[in-house]
Design a protein around this motif. Structure first.
Motif, short mmCIF file in Angstrom:
data_model
loop_
_atom_site.label_atom_id
_atom_site.label_comp_id
_atom_site.label_asym_id
_atom_site.label_seq_id
_atom_site.Cartn_x
_atom_site.Cartn_y
_atom_site.Cartn_z
N THR A 65 8.03 0.29 -12.11
CA THR A 65 7.35 1.41 -11.44
C THR A 65 5.91 1.12 -11.06
OG1 THR A 65 6.86 2.31 -13.65
CG2 THR A 65 8.74 3.26 -12.48
N ARG A 66 5.23 0.23 -11.78
CA ARG A 66 3.80 0.11 -11.51
C ARG A 66 3.51 -0.60 -10.20
NH1 ARG A 66 -0.04 -1.53 -16.36
NH2 ARG A 66 1.22 -0.74 -18.09
N ILE A 67 4.35 -1.55 -9.83
CA ILE A 67 4.10 -2.27 -8.57
C ILE A 67 4.64 -1.42 -7.43
CG2 ILE A 67 4.51 -4.39 -7.31
CD1 ILE A 67 4.69 -5.86 -9.87
N SER A 118 5.53 -0.69 -1.42
CA SER A 118 4.90 -1.29 -0.23
C SER A 118 4.39 -2.69 -0.54
CB SER A 118 3.76 -0.41 0.27
OG SER A 118 2.79 -0.28 -0.76
N PHE A 119 3.89 -2.88 -1.77
CA PHE A 119 3.41 -4.21 -2.15
C PHE A 119 4.57 -5.18 -2.28
CE2 PHE A 119 2.43 -7.45 -5.30
CZ PHE A 119 1.26 -7.98 -4.79
N ARG A 138 7.90 -10.17 2.40
CA ARG A 138 7.75 -10.61 3.79
C ARG A 138 6.93 -11.90 3.83
NH1 ARG A 138 4.15 -10.13 6.93
NH2 ARG A 138 3.04 -8.53 5.77
N HIS A 139 5.80 -11.91 3.11
CA HIS A 139 4.97 -13.11 3.08
C HIS A 139 5.74 -14.30 2.49
CE1 HIS A 139 1.74 -15.92 2.54
NE2 HIS A 139 1.97 -15.94 1.23
N ARG A 160 -2.56 -12.58 -7.64
CA ARG A 160 -3.61 -11.93 -8.43
C ARG A 160 -3.50 -10.42 -8.33
NH1 ARG A 160 -7.69 -15.71 -6.20
NH2 ARG A 160 -7.88 -17.47 -7.65
N GLN A 161 -3.18 -9.93 -7.11
CA GLN A 161 -2.99 -8.49 -6.94
C GLN A 161 -1.85 -7.98 -7.82
OE1 GLN A 161 -2.77 -6.40 -3.11
NE2 GLN A 161 -3.69 -8.21 -2.21
N ALA A 162 -0.73 -8.73 -7.84
CA ALA A 162 0.42 -8.31 -8.64
C ALA A 162 0.00 -8.17 -10.10
CB ALA A 162 1.56 -9.32 -8.50
N ALA A 163 -0.72 -9.18 -10.59
CA ALA A 163 -1.19 -9.14 -11.98
C ALA A 163 -2.14 -7.97 -12.18
CB ALA A 163 -1.86 -10.46 -12.34
N GLY A 164 -2.88 -7.62 -11.11
CA GLY A 164 -3.86 -6.55 -11.19
C GLY A 164 -3.25 -5.18 -11.50
#
Lengths: 505, 505
Positions: free
Chosen positions: A100-102, A105-106, A112-113, A145-149
């Motif tokens: 749930t936390r991620i 949209s991310f 996609r990337h 890094r964003q994912a870990a954030g």
């Protein structure tokens, strides 16, 4: 049980029903994946991808259902649960947080990337053009890094990724283990390689495919792999997969010009499968119903592949059958030559082709590079140079082309940077720690192996590792089973003993 | 397209997305079933049943979603749809009615009863104790009438069951066809059987399994079965199944002591598969994306199995390969002897073991008994006597035990009474009607077959039958393709020509 618990029990029943459904949906997805790798007709791939995505959506909707979250909250506040039940709730809560936390949209942006990066990599690698991948990798690093954030409780982003696959372990713990290991392995590999290579000419065969498959299946049946609850099929990349509580399948691949490929793939995947087949029945369909971590899982594949399957005792047990199965191919070959052939050590550029001893140096190299990238101590544009330098230091050789440098492994080009590699070497380390503990309990294990008797070893592992599923954290499980925390000594003792003797050091 | 259709188009997109999801969920269920019949480990059956039931529930929830019903209502009122789109809505509406009108509680009651009845039958049959099954069958009959009662637009309950599998056909139409057929078949079978049996001793083999499988696969590849969109595996009961738009698989079984078993199972299932593989791509994932009825489907399996596969032209094409594949087994056997062996006719008690000619008499017997039961003209307690009398009249023999009387077939003991059988013989009748129409368009079809050239036949069937999926009703499709309604003449002409010549009548 008093009548005052009847309301909570209904709530518990509801939770267990949800868990069973989540497990079943996951297992159905695994069947789609298994079929895709084994029998799916060529033109059906796009349709299968759509089916997979539909099923993942159904799974995700249930795994993130706010109502489920509330039930987990309520269960987390209960004081009447058994320790097992409390752990079920704890593990389910972790899984719920992950799901749930991620934000969706991310996830979409990242995949996609990943698709674009993968596609660019398939072009850049043949061209040996690392520079072209730099902008992709920079974005991958940023997204990682964003994912870990989303999990700010982890200060080091690498800790988040390690937690994902090896719960409770940290970059510091792993880094410590790996640096001890490197210090010992680099000189050991040098010495073993310096002592010369055994003959391997007789492995060229050809060895008929069906005989190879049947031989491997006889061995894993002896190990204790239960064919009434599993089966083996052929794939390009061997794997183990759980398709149901009583359905744990493996795959292998066969090379007519190298029978060690099929045999050791089969033994490796059977090790994973013995773990999954050994999980206590009461845990199946609950959050505890599977292996606990990448490292502990890999310890079992490596234990049955290497500590058992590449041992002298193993070839004492099986060389007669082996030679009877392939009399022409093995004419004039001794048991000792066979044993030495499957334990040859050499320097190589490709991790996946490497031997028991140098494999760890590949993994340690990747892990350290990942750690530097995530920590900001290494810029993506300098990664390829750092790769070559690390290979010279750790493995004593330099790739003639960037193709086999930082462009080698698909991992960084198709997903996050972080956490993809450490489980392999943690598994090697743990394989020896578990094996040593089993041998302490059953001092005759090696003599047992030499007469194809695996009951004591399998029984000890089932009781001390497999049955527990995710009941304990990896560190707890290791301490309970072996009486000590994760440590490299048993593994180094194993490698020094075995390869020291082989190389006459 | 004007901007005024943009809102309706969004609605259409939403419908097509729902249809694709329903198709995908159905296909995933088919994969679970395929795997269960082919590769599922023995101990995994209970878990697989739970997975199937979860998936059926997900499918049912979407298939009966009231929101979906409203969308179908709205689509049904649109005047701007193409005829194809209008038919999609019509078919989807029929499926929706089927899924929603029968209450879940009734489905549960019926399947509980079916389970009990089946279980009792597995005991009563070995004991040849029909009397014990009377109360079960009475309840089955009652429930069958109740099921039909949810569709009061059908005055005759049998019409409801026939509509379920052969849309637009009626008990009267089928009854008419079947009585014409019986009148012709009873004396024809008598005469053919009276003329004596061909030799079949050389079929005893043994014929190696792998060679049999490879031979069948070469033939269906020649037919036009596309292995990039399908595959063949082994099962106890052969079947064809669609697992995706580009994934239509078949199964077969092999007897070393009778190679006609595997060959003709393969040709039969490949006929079903050619139909499914030939559905227009634009229809896949929509309500039109599959075969239109039991009868038309069976016409294709029988056409490729019998009208092609048991023809003189077929053996002119393949006998050389066949003998080269099995030289020892076929030493001294001529092409003519092979042709006669696979067309032997005999009286038998068991429908599923019977030949091309007498098979229909088994089906007609069952159909007429079903009709009398549902119509109240035959009491369940008199069914067994009626069975024996009908077999004496239609097939000229009487089962020595009730085991092979009314207790023979599982159908009535595991589901509704009604609609289970007529499709088989409708298929036989239609196979000849379609074949005759194809030969009118391509007069050289038999000469083509004799040189393994199936392009004209396959092309004609694809264009006139397969591509249309469920675009037309069966009766519409038959008229469009053959220029006339369903009729027995082409089939009787085929049987009289073939068996008259074989028996020297």
């Amino acid at each position: 049980m008093t009548h005052s618990t009847s309301a909570p029990d209904a709530a518990w029943q509801d939770l267990t029903r949800r868990w069973q459904d989540l497990a079943d949906l996951g297992d159905i997805g695994s069947l789609l994946g298994w079929d895709q790798s084994t029998y799916l007709p060529q033109a059906a791939a796009a349709g299968r991808a759509r089916q997979q995505s539909l099923l993942s959506g159904l799974h995700h909707a249930r795994a993130t259902d706010p109502e489920y979250g509330k039930q987990l909250d309520a269960a987390g506040r209960r004081t009447d649960l058994s320790p097992e039940q409390a752990r079920m709730v704890e593990v389910a809560r972790k899984d719920f947080e992950k799901a749930t936390r991620i934000p969706a949209s991310f996830v979409t942006e990242f995949s996609r990337h990943a698709g674009e990066s993968y596609s660019a990599w398939t072009q850049a690698r043949p061209d040996a053009d690392f520079a072209r991948m730099v902008p992709y990798l920079e974005k991958t690093l940023d997204l990682s890094r964003q994912a870990a954030g989303y999990f700010p409780e982890f200060k080091d982003p690498l800790d988040y990724f390690i937690e994902e696959s090896d719960e409770g372990m940290s970059a510091e713990q792993v880094g410590q283990v790996f640096s001890e290991l490197r210090e010992a392995l680099v000189p050991l590999a040098d010495a073993v390689i310096g002592a010369g290579a055994p003959r391997r000419d007789f492995l060229a065969g050809p060895y008929p495919r069906d005989l190879q498959l049947a031989f491997g299946e006889r061995v894993i049946r002896d190990y204790g792999y239960d064919f009434t609850r599993g089966r083996q099929d052929l794939t390009h990349h061997p794997f183990m997969t759980r398709l149901g509580g009583a359905d744990v399948r493996i795959t292998t691949r066969v090379k007519e010009g190298d029978p060690s490929e099929a045999l050791y793939s089969t033994l490796h995947e059977a090790g994973h499968a013995l773990y999954e087949q050994g999980v206590a029945e009461a845990y199946l369909g609950t959050p505890l119903g599977g292996g606990v971590s990448a490292g502990v899982h890999e310890s079992q594949s490596r234990l049955w592949e290497n500590l058992v399957g590449r041992s002298r005792a193993f070839w004492a047990a099986y060389f007669g059958d082996w030679r009877d199965t392939f009399p022409a191919q093995l004419a004039g070959v001794s048991e000792e030559e066979m044993y030495r052939a499957v334990n040859a050590v050499s320097r190589s550029l490709i991790r996946t082709d490497s031997d028991e001893l140098t494999y760890n140096l590949h993994v340690i190299t990747r892990f350290e590079l990942e750690r530097q990238l995530l920590g900001g101590d290494l810029a993506v544009r300098d990664l390829n140079d750092a790769w070559h330098a690390a290979y010279e230091g750790n493995l004593g050789l330099r790739a003639p082309s960037d193709k086999d440098g930082a462009l080698q492994d698909v991992h960084w080009y198709f997903g996050a940077i972080g956490g993809a590699f450490q489980g392999y070497t943690l598994g090697n380390v743990l394989s020896a720690q578990f094996f040593a503990a089993a041998r302490e309990a059953h001092p005759n294990i090696e003599a047992d192996i030499a007469r194809k008797e695996f009951g004591n070893l399998h029984g000890w592992l089932r009781e001390n590792v497999y049955a527990h599923g995710r009941r304990f954290t990896p560190n707890e499980l290791i301490e309970r089973a072996t009486g000590r925390p994760l440590s490299v000594e048993p593994y180094l003792a194993y490698l020094r003993g075995k390869y020291g003797e082989l190389a006459g050091l």
